[in-house]
Design an enzyme around this catalytic site. Sequence first.
Site, PDB file in Angstrom:
ATOM      1  N   GLY A 104       1.127  -0.836   0.389  1.00 49.24           N
ATOM      2  CA  GLY A 104       0.125  -0.336  -0.042  1.00 49.24           C
ATOM      3  C   GLY A 104       0.572   1.144   0.084  1.00 49.24           C
ATOM      4  O   GLY A 104       1.619   0.732   0.280  1.00 49.24           O
ATOM      5  N   LEU A 105      -0.529   2.033   0.042  1.00 52.08           N
ATOM      6  CA  LEU A 105       0.984   3.580   0.244  1.00 52.08           C
ATOM      7  C   LEU A 105       1.778   3.860   0.579  1.00 52.08           C
ATOM      8  O   LEU A 105       1.008   3.538   2.225  1.00 52.08           O
ATOM      9  CB  LEU A 105      -0.106   5.068  -0.576  1.00 52.08           C
ATOM     10  N   SER A 106       2.656   4.817   0.595  1.00 50.04           N
ATOM     11  CA  SER A 106       3.124   5.613   2.395  1.00 50.04           C
ATOM     12  C   SER A 106       2.330   6.417   2.854  1.00 50.04           C
ATOM     13  O   SER A 106       1.244   7.048   2.622  1.00 50.04           O
ATOM     14  CB  SER A 106       4.341   6.452   1.418  1.00 50.04           C
ATOM     15  N   GLY A 107       2.059   5.766   4.308  1.00 51.30           N
ATOM     16  CA  GLY A 107       0.819   6.374   4.957  1.00 51.30           C
ATOM     17  C   GLY A 107      -0.740   6.045   5.206  1.00 51.30           C
ATOM     18  O   GLY A 107      -1.190   6.278   5.568  1.00 51.30           O
ATOM     19  N   ALA A 108      -0.124   4.588   4.105  1.00 55.62           N
ATOM     20  CA  ALA A 108      -2.165   3.700   4.538  1.00 55.62           C
ATOM     21  C   ALA A 108      -2.134   3.746   5.312  1.00 55.62           C
ATOM     22  O   ALA A 108      -3.568   3.240   5.501  1.00 55.62           O
ATOM     23  CB  ALA A 108      -2.329   2.898   3.655  1.00 55.62           C
ATOM     24  N   GLY A 109      -1.059   3.266   6.160  1.00 52.11           N
ATOM     25  CA  GLY A 109      -0.974   2.050   7.743  1.00 52.11           C
ATOM     26  C   GLY A 109      -0.139   1.229   7.565  1.00 52.11           C
ATOM     27  O   GLY A 109      -0.239   0.003   8.748  1.00 52.11           O
ATOM     28  N   LYS A 110       0.115   0.543   6.966  1.00 51.09           N
ATOM     29  CA  LYS A 110       0.809  -1.007   6.804  1.00 51.09           C
ATOM     30  C   LYS A 110       1.731  -0.679   7.949  1.00 51.09           C
ATOM     31  O   LYS A 110       1.739  -1.900   8.105  1.00 51.09           O
ATOM     32  CB  LYS A 110       2.102  -0.803   5.780  1.00 51.09           C
ATOM     33  N   SER A 111       2.793  -0.072   8.443  1.00 53.23           N
ATOM     34  CA  SER A 111       3.368  -0.633   9.527  1.00 53.23           C
ATOM     35  C   SER A 111       3.062  -0.092  10.901  1.00 53.23           C
ATOM     36  O   SER A 111       3.362  -1.084  11.808  1.00 53.23           O
ATOM     37  CB  SER A 111       4.523   0.718   9.359  1.00 53.23           C
TER      38      SER A 111
ATOM     39  N   SER B 273       5.639  -1.805  -1.942  1.00 51.69           N
ATOM     40  CA  SER B 273       5.882  -2.777  -3.495  1.00 51.69           C
ATOM     41  C   SER B 273       4.648  -2.620  -4.224  1.00 51.69           C
ATOM     42  O   SER B 273       3.739  -3.199  -4.110  1.00 51.69           O
ATOM     43  CB  SER B 273       5.495  -4.172  -2.815  1.00 51.69           C
TER      44      SER B 273
END
Length: 209
Positions: free
Chosen positions: A44-51, A118
């Site tokens: 997902g995009l940076s800032g989407a909440g993955k981490s 990715s």
Amino acid sequence: MSSPPIKNSATDVPNNLHSQTISITREQREILIQQRAVVIWMTGLSGAGKSTIANALEVEMHKSGVLTFILDGDNIRQRINKDLGFSDTDRNENIRRAAEVSKLMLDAGLVVISAFISPFQAEREMAKHLIGDDDFIEVFIDAPLALCEQRDPKGLYQKARNGEIKNMTGIDSSYEVPAQPDIYIDTSNSSVAQAVEVIATKIRNRTRR
């Protein structure tokens, strides 16, 4: 922007290298720690909440007695992939190495939570192929670009808009949305706790022996 070509690194192995036989198998390791290994691949995009979701998911699984490890994109780029930039070719190599490390941890019997932008479908397919279809769970952490820019936890979007950094996914580098992710999370209308519950529920049977 089209996806970068995927290099088949297997053809580059020198003829004088051979696989070493290991006595203890992945299955034996899984039996020892009483769980089934799997890779949860968050894209997902940076800032989407993955981490954030990856961390909360690991905490929840740890409470349940599941042995896990997070491979986070930023952490990996500060260590094993610190020699890579953000060109399409380097992004592809970043994901190839991440997939190889995920595979090693999978063989150790761990539940691996890999959180990487990715952005290209081809590199995600490469990761899935390296890890194995049965061991790869693709989780698309989705959020509108405007919301990701509003969050901008690392200040990257503002820098990209100001021309301070190049090849920022969503700005001047494309993100190819997964066609059929195993799990879909929209963080514009789901809390972290709700996202963790959805993922944990769907993978529970996959991690039990």
